[in-house]
Design a protein around this motif. Sequence first.
Motif, short mmCIF file in Angstrom:
data_model
loop_
_atom_site.label_atom_id
_atom_site.label_comp_id
_atom_site.label_asym_id
_atom_site.label_seq_id
_atom_site.Cartn_x
_atom_site.Cartn_y
_atom_site.Cartn_z
N ARG A 212 0.93 -1.43 0.16
CA ARG A 212 -0.34 0.35 -0.13
C ARG A 212 0.72 1.20 0.00
O ARG A 212 0.34 2.44 0.24
N ARG A 213 2.14 1.36 -0.07
CA ARG A 213 3.13 2.23 -0.61
C ARG A 213 3.71 1.99 -1.46
O ARG A 213 4.38 1.65 -2.16
N PHE A 214 3.67 4.08 -1.90
CA PHE A 214 5.24 3.75 -3.50
C PHE A 214 5.78 4.98 -3.32
O PHE A 214 5.02 6.27 -2.40
N GLN A 215 6.71 5.44 -3.43
CA GLN A 215 7.20 6.62 -3.71
C GLN A 215 7.22 7.04 -4.75
O GLN A 215 7.68 6.52 -5.84
N VAL A 216 8.27 8.91 -4.94
CA VAL A 216 7.93 9.74 -5.76
C VAL A 216 9.08 10.22 -5.81
O VAL A 216 8.92 10.46 -4.36
N THR A 217 9.74 11.08 -6.89
CA THR A 217 10.68 11.67 -6.45
C THR A 217 10.28 12.93 -7.50
O THR A 217 10.25 12.76 -8.74
N THR A 218 9.71 14.44 -7.38
CA THR A 218 9.25 15.13 -7.69
C THR A 218 10.84 15.83 -8.29
O THR A 218 11.10 16.54 -7.91
N LEU A 219 9.93 16.79 -9.72
CA LEU A 219 10.80 17.44 -10.54
C LEU A 219 10.64 18.76 -10.03
O LEU A 219 9.31 19.10 -9.61
N ASP A 220 11.59 19.62 -10.58
CA ASP A 220 11.06 20.70 -10.45
C ASP A 220 10.63 21.52 -11.29
O ASP A 220 10.63 22.40 -12.19
N THR A 221 9.11 20.85 -11.18
CA THR A 221 7.39 21.88 -11.75
C THR A 221 6.66 21.79 -11.49
O THR A 221 6.08 21.26 -10.96
N GLU A 222 6.53 23.17 -11.42
CA GLU A 222 5.65 23.73 -10.94
C GLU A 222 4.30 24.18 -11.30
O GLU A 222 4.58 24.16 -12.73
N GLY A 223 2.99 24.31 -10.42
CA GLY A 223 1.76 23.98 -10.92
C GLY A 223 1.22 22.92 -10.45
O GLY A 223 1.72 22.38 -9.41
N VAL A 224 -0.16 22.85 -10.68
CA VAL A 224 -1.47 22.16 -10.19
C VAL A 224 -2.04 20.93 -10.92
O VAL A 224 -1.46 21.50 -12.41
N TYR A 225 -1.94 19.90 -10.96
CA TYR A 225 -2.06 18.77 -12.01
C TYR A 225 -3.36 18.01 -11.29
O TYR A 225 -3.84 17.88 -10.07
N ALA A 226 -4.07 17.82 -12.03
CA ALA A 226 -5.44 17.30 -11.60
C ALA A 226 -5.53 15.48 -11.34
O ALA A 226 -3.98 14.65 -11.56
N GLY A 227 -5.81 14.93 -10.46
CA GLY A 227 -6.13 13.71 -9.81
C GLY A 227 -7.23 13.15 -9.99
O GLY A 227 -8.55 14.15 -9.44
#
Length: 264
Positions: A212-227
């Motif tokens: 039930r766990r996972f990881q991501v490393t976000t990029l230097d891409t600012e903004g609002v993204y849909a989920g």
Amino acid sequence: MARRGVPRAAVLALLLASATACANDVPKADWSRGLLPEGITSQSDTIASLWNGAWIAALATGAVVIVLIVWACLFHRKSRAKAELPPQVRYNLPIEIFYTLVPLVMVSVFFFFTARDSRTLEALPPNPDVKVKVEAFQWSWRFTTTVNGKTLPPVVGKPVSDYREGPQLVLPAGKRIEFDLESPDVIHSFWVPAFNFKRDVIPGIREGNKGRRFQVTTLDTEGVYAGRCAELCGVDHSRMLFNVKLVPQGEYDQYIATQAGSAQ
């Protein structure tokens, strides 16, 4: 007239369906990434590579099969003059071995690359920069963020028609984020298209379980993204929307201070 009208109606319906996909919350597809949206995590390139490789292999396999079918139809069809069937191949051991080994090799190659990339995507290095507990319920989300040992007040949403009106998960750009998914009712699916990744939220899995766990490393891409929820979960499934906002570290620190102050 009816025969002419049916194809025209089908084309019109296709155009209308395509037009409805031109909403602001649909990420732009990138042809170089196999029509996947441009990713905002470092894992996106791994996913795009696996996706493109699978498509290339599938198209190559389909092309070979089509060529073989056409060749058999043209050169091994029944002769009209003699009304006889062409020579049949039966119990040919070399051909049977070939038919067995080729699919086996193909499946083995697919398995190798899938297992390799899945291992990379499911890795859970210790000490992530931010931990987010994601609780999916009928029909919205609850986000509880823990950063630097401090747990912020949860962000709780409700069913909405626009992802910008749903609960907002604020994350820092350029950091490693760990998500812990939980559901108290039915199966949901946590999906941020810009992550190029989604995972089912299955009830009953114990806390701390790797599934039930996972990881991501976000990029230097600012903004609002849909989920959104990507698993049909009930009446208001289509309104189970949220958004993820990536901000620079300075702005994120201000956000943490504001949230902590409001909690006190």
